[in-house]
Motif scaffolding. Structure first.
Motif, short mmCIF file in Angstrom:
data_model
loop_
_atom_site.label_atom_id
_atom_site.label_comp_id
_atom_site.label_asym_id
_atom_site.label_seq_id
_atom_site.Cartn_x
_atom_site.Cartn_y
_atom_site.Cartn_z
N PHE A 98 42.67 20.50 -10.54
CA PHE A 98 41.51 19.61 -10.63
C PHE A 98 40.90 19.66 -12.02
O PHE A 98 40.55 18.63 -12.61
N LEU A 99 40.73 20.87 -12.56
CA LEU A 99 40.12 21.01 -13.88
C LEU A 99 40.98 20.39 -14.97
O LEU A 99 40.47 19.77 -15.90
N ALA A 100 42.30 20.57 -14.85
CA ALA A 100 43.21 20.01 -15.85
C ALA A 100 43.19 18.48 -15.81
O ALA A 100 43.23 17.82 -16.86
N PHE A 101 43.10 17.92 -14.60
CA PHE A 101 43.18 16.46 -14.47
C PHE A 101 41.82 15.78 -14.69
O PHE A 101 41.70 14.86 -15.51
N PHE A 102 40.80 16.26 -13.99
CA PHE A 102 39.48 15.62 -14.08
C PHE A 102 38.63 16.20 -15.20
O PHE A 102 37.86 15.48 -15.84
N GLY A 103 38.76 17.52 -15.44
CA GLY A 103 37.94 18.16 -16.47
C GLY A 103 38.23 17.63 -17.85
O GLY A 103 37.31 17.32 -18.62
N LEU A 104 39.52 17.53 -18.20
CA LEU A 104 39.87 17.03 -19.52
C LEU A 104 39.48 15.56 -19.68
O LEU A 104 39.13 15.12 -20.78
N LEU A 141 36.84 14.19 -18.40
CA LEU A 141 35.40 14.18 -18.67
C LEU A 141 35.10 14.50 -20.13
O LEU A 141 34.08 14.09 -20.67
N LEU A 142 36.02 15.23 -20.77
CA LEU A 142 35.85 15.56 -22.19
C LEU A 142 36.37 14.46 -23.10
O LEU A 142 36.38 14.61 -24.33
N GLY A 143 36.83 13.37 -22.51
CA GLY A 143 37.32 12.25 -23.31
C GLY A 143 38.79 12.30 -23.62
O GLY A 143 39.30 11.50 -24.40
N ILE A 144 39.50 13.25 -23.01
CA ILE A 144 40.94 13.38 -23.23
C ILE A 144 41.66 12.66 -22.10
O ILE A 144 41.59 13.07 -20.94
N ASP A 145 42.34 11.58 -22.43
CA ASP A 145 43.07 10.81 -21.42
C ASP A 145 44.36 11.53 -21.06
O ASP A 145 45.23 11.72 -21.90
N ILE A 146 44.46 11.96 -19.82
CA ILE A 146 45.61 12.76 -19.39
C ILE A 146 46.10 12.24 -18.05
O ILE A 146 45.32 11.92 -17.15
N GLY A 147 47.41 12.12 -17.92
CA GLY A 147 48.01 11.63 -16.69
C GLY A 147 48.28 12.75 -15.71
O GLY A 147 48.18 13.94 -16.04
N ALA A 148 48.65 12.37 -14.49
CA ALA A 148 48.91 13.36 -13.45
C ALA A 148 50.08 14.26 -13.82
O ALA A 148 50.07 15.46 -13.56
N TRP A 149 51.11 13.67 -14.45
CA TRP A 149 52.29 14.46 -14.84
C TRP A 149 51.92 15.53 -15.85
O TRP A 149 52.29 16.69 -15.72
N THR A 150 51.18 15.15 -16.89
CA THR A 150 50.78 16.09 -17.93
C THR A 150 49.85 17.16 -17.38
O THR A 150 49.99 18.34 -17.70
#
Length: 216
Positions: A70-76, A78-87
């Motif tokens: 959750f933190l890797a997907f939603f937390g990043l 929120l910090l403005g880092i666009d990250i996909g589910a795979w990453t």
């Protein structure tokens, strides 16, 4: 309403299983690289580095992998880092795996007799020579079986990645169940796929344990 034959269910699960395997490989190899770096830092005499590595391992071992995903997907995000589910899944699984592998390997090194270090100093070997020629070859022999055994846990932990939308075996099973309303058939096949992936690893781990015969 789309009709799914048994072959359609099997084929879609087989396609999803490859992502489970790929995520497991990434997590295991990436975690192994990070764990190796952490182990080297842990074995230094720098109190700060040792403390940081200890905190790192305790945090990732002491918190649920689900929360880390959750933190890797939603937390990043929120910090403005666009990250996909795979990453996000690869990142969280790699960090989680590295914490456990670091402790497994450290325990294997600590299990070696202290006399190995003393004998190396007597021979005039420095720290890096001792690690390269004496400690690492022996610890690899000790660590191989438990490391392979832990790989089974890595495969099963990939199921949690479905919670962030990563379409692996469990997520595909859930989607097929929602489309077919045949939970017993779908999830029985999901279980069989996991078994087909994990059983060879379990057998190979036991084979290595007998072959290396570390205790003997």
């Amino acid at each position: 309403m789309v009709e799914f034959t048994d072959w359609d269910i099997f084929r879609n699960l087989a396609l999803a299983a490859r992502w489970t395997v790929l995520l497991s490989i990434i997590a295991f190899i990436g975690g192994g690289v990070v764990a190796g770096i952490l182990l080297l830092l842990r074995m230094t005499k720098n109190v700060l580095l040792v403390g940081l590595v200890r905190v790192y391992t305790e945090v990732f071992q002491g918190t649920p992998l689900l929360m880390q995903l959750f933190l890797a997907f939603f937390g990043l995000s929120l910090l403005g880092i666009d990250i996909g589910a795979w990453t996000a899944a690869s990142l969280a699984m790699t960090l989680f795996t590295s914490a456990y592998l670091c402790e497994i390997w450290r325990g294997c090194i600590d299990s070696l007799p202290k006399g190995q270090w003393e004998a190396s100093r007597t021979l005039g070997l420095n720290y890096f020579q001792t690690m390269r020629y004496v400690i690492v070859p022996q610890s690899v022999r000790v660590a191989t079986a438990p490391t392979m055994g832990f790989s089974v846990q890595v495969v099963k932990n990939t199921a949690l990645a479905s919670i962030i939308g990563f379409v692996e075996l469990t997520k595909a099973g859930t989607m097929l169940n929602n489309a077919t309303f045949e939970p017993f058939k779908v999830f029985s096949l999901v279980a069989l796929f996991y078994f087909a992936i994990c059983y060879p690893l379990t057998r190979y781990s036991k084979y290595l344990e007998r072959k290396l015969n570390v205790a003997g």
